[in-house]
Design an enzyme around this catalytic site. Structure first.
Site, short mmCIF file in Angstrom:
data_model
loop_
_atom_site.label_atom_id
_atom_site.label_comp_id
_atom_site.label_asym_id
_atom_site.label_seq_id
_atom_site.Cartn_x
_atom_site.Cartn_y
_atom_site.Cartn_z
N HIS A 93 43.80 29.99 42.11
CA HIS A 93 42.80 31.04 42.33
C HIS A 93 42.16 30.85 43.71
CE1 HIS A 93 39.16 33.45 41.95
NE2 HIS A 93 39.88 34.17 41.11
N GLU A 141 45.03 38.90 45.31
CA GLU A 141 43.60 39.19 45.44
C GLU A 141 43.14 38.92 46.87
OE1 GLU A 141 41.68 38.28 41.14
OE2 GLU A 141 41.52 36.65 42.59
O1 G3P Z 1 39.98 36.23 39.22
C1 G3P Z 1 39.50 37.52 39.42
C2 G3P Z 1 38.60 37.60 40.58
O2 G3P Z 1 38.77 36.70 41.59
C3 G3P Z 1 38.24 38.95 41.01
O3 G3P Z 1 36.88 38.91 40.93
O4 G3P Z 1 34.67 39.78 40.57
O5 G3P Z 1 36.18 40.90 42.21
O6 G3P Z 1 36.63 41.10 39.78
P1 G3P Z 1 36.05 40.25 40.87
#
Ligand code: G3P
Length: 219
Positions: A93, A141
């Protein structure tokens, strides 16, 4: 795991830790049953066992270490995560990044014990490199969008389409800023197999309503 899917990472939010984690897990279980949409959750190692005893949806650990039984004080042993009832584990992560060799050995160890792997990548190029290690899922991400209000699919659709094209047969999830049914719908339209999110649920006043809305984008 049924696809498309919504994986909610509980991180270490107070609303998603300990007793609160169990309550929030039960809300996910209820929405999964009511909507027929696939939900999974990703919880702290210390919350794994009791949550897996109480819900039917897949439960992931947030991390495992590439170790075997022995002298590794403080590490998270894949075997014990499996025995605690986990379905899989998140790896790499953005808040717990690993070197590529550690990612490769962690995926291998997770597979040894039958844990499904979802490995995070901050760019499509990193996703392509991780695809060589053959995880079950890759979650792209962009770090700058994590915790924000604009979803990856709206802010950077080209990141999603590029990652989809680079990871081959591996199922791609997208995350960062996912908040509602528009975001889940768009992610699927761009070729993703689901979403990974956190704050949209963990900071919500009414997680049940948010989860139900997220599911609508996948119906
Ligand atoms: O693991 C999911 C995360 O990093 C995304 O976070 O708060 O933008 O949905 P968020």
């Amino acid at each position: 795991m049924q696809l498309p899917t919504v994986i909610v990472n509980f991180k270490t939010y107070e609303s998603a830790t300990g007793d609160n984690a169990l309550e929030l897990a039960k809300v996910h279980d209820k929405v999964a049953r009511e909507t027929g949409i696939s939900f999974a959750i990703c919880v702290q190692a210390t919350d794994l066992y009791r949550i897996t005893q109480e819900v039917s949806i897949p439960v992931f650990a947030q991390h495992v270490d590439p170790i075997t039984y022995g002298s590794h004080t403080g590490s998270i042993l894949p075997e014990v995560v499996k025995q605690a009832g986990a379905y899989g584990t998140l790896l790499n992560h953005a808040e717990h990044q690993l070197e590529f060799d550690v990612i490769a050995s962690s995926i291998a160890r997770a597979k040894d014990v039958g844990l499904t792997t979802c490995v995070c990548a901050n760019t499509p190029e990193v996703a392509a490199k991780i695809a060589e290690f053959n995880p079950d899922f890759i979650a792209v991400e962009p770090p700058e969008l994590i915790g924000g209000d604009i979803s990856i699919s709206s802010a950077k659709p080209e990141v999603v389409t590029k990652a989809v094209s680079l990871v081959g047969d591996i199922k791609l999830l997208v995350g960062a800023g996912v908040k509602n049914s528009q975001d889940t719908k768009k992610a699927i339209q761009l070729g993703a197999s689901g979403v990974l999110l956190a704050s949209g649920v963990t900071k919500a006043n009414n997680p049940y309503e948010i989860l139900t809305d997220l599911a609508k984008g996948l119906m």
